[in-house]
Design a protein around this motif. Structure first.
Motif: not given
Length: 295
Positions: A142-144, A159-161, A170-172
């Motif tokens: 993940i980036e952030s 939520f992720k940037w 997002r959904e894992f």
């Protein structure tokens, strides 16, 4: 004597076993005892000779107990198999230092857990732990930082940037190991929202608009291709305190000021698309706002 036990800072019962740490003048030790043993003799859990950091008991899943080892420059994720105590602690992913860095717990169920690991090289990973032969770890880069994490069954919503889509939902899915994107605000414009609750494939979001004093609520059905519908505002004077919102049944409770009786406890029917606001009661009569702190 000089190396007597000074304290027992951690004590956890998992199934037929009790796990605890002891702090001595020589450092911290990890012990385990089988409750089925009449003598209740504790065994010292072998650790690597160069391991000097403290240890935190994190989560028991299946026959494994997961720990976080704290070292001066990093944390390390390890596990102990209660069926093979003499084997000592093992890396969750085989190989030295596979999951090291700053480890943060996100959400957990009865037999699984989610973590975020910030590595010393600046990279990050989302970790899913479960009861599996290989130590039960699945990892995705993940980036952030992950914000507003919440469980949807065994899936994790958050939520992720990233540079392409900005901050989005997002959904894992641990079954597939896939990280799915829901671009609520198409393009590189970020969605400023918080996940409040889930119900099946439906997600209740609170949208924050810096240009508008109102907050907006919206149920998003992630199984519906047309999930990017306009949200409905909560019509209140000033910004409702959705950060303190609580969903009980279909009612979402929160604090808000209507400009008449001040800030009071309100609720809306989370399934009512009109977002009609109801007042529970005027705890402080008149325009005086109520201030209630949860125990």
């Amino acid at each position: 004597n000089e190396d007597s036990i000074l304290s027992i800072p951690q004590f956890v019962i998992h199934g037929d076993f009790v796990v605890f740490t002891t702090y001595k003048s020589s450092g911290e030790e990890l012990w385990i005892a089988d409750l089925r043993d009449p003598s209740l003799t504790a065994q010292l859990v072998p650790r690597q000779p160069d391991t000097q950091g403290t240890i935190r008991i994190m989560k028991a899943i299946g026959s494994r107990i997961y720990f976080i080892e704290n070292h001066p420059s990093e944390q390390r994720l390890v596990w102990l198999d209660t069926a093979e105590i003499t084997a000592g602690l093992n890396d969750v992913v085989p190989g030295p230092g596979q999951i090291t860095g700053r480890i943060r717990s996100l959400e957990e169920g009865d037999d699984f857990a989610y973590l975020q690991v910030d590595h010393s090289d600046g990279s990050r990973r989302l970790i899913f732990l479960e009861d599996a032969p290989d130590g039960g770890a699945k990892a995705v880069p993940i980036e952030s930082n992950i914000t507003s994490p919440i469980l949807e069954g065994r899936k994790l919503l958050f939520f992720k940037w990233d540079e392409t889509f900005g901050t989005e939902l997002r959904e894992f899915d641990p079954e597939t190991g896939q990280l799915n994107l829901f671009d609520l605000t198409p393009g590189r414009i970020s969605t400023h929202a918080r996940v409040l609750a889930t119900s099946g494939s439906r997600v209740l979001l609170s949208f924050l608009n810096s240009q508008d004093p109102q907050d907006y609520l919206q149920w998003v059905d992630l199984s519906d291709p047309d999930y990017t519908r306009e949200p409905v505002p909560i019509n209140m004077y000033g910004r409702p305190d959705v950060e303190a919102a609580t969903l009980i049944g279909s009612r979402l409770y929160f604090w808000a000021d209507d400009g008449i009786i001040g800030s009071e406890l309100r609720w809306i029917d989370a399934y009512d698309t009109s977002n009609t606001v109801h007042t529970v009661t005027d705890l402080s009569e008149g325009v005086t706002s109520s201030r209630v702190q949860s125990p």
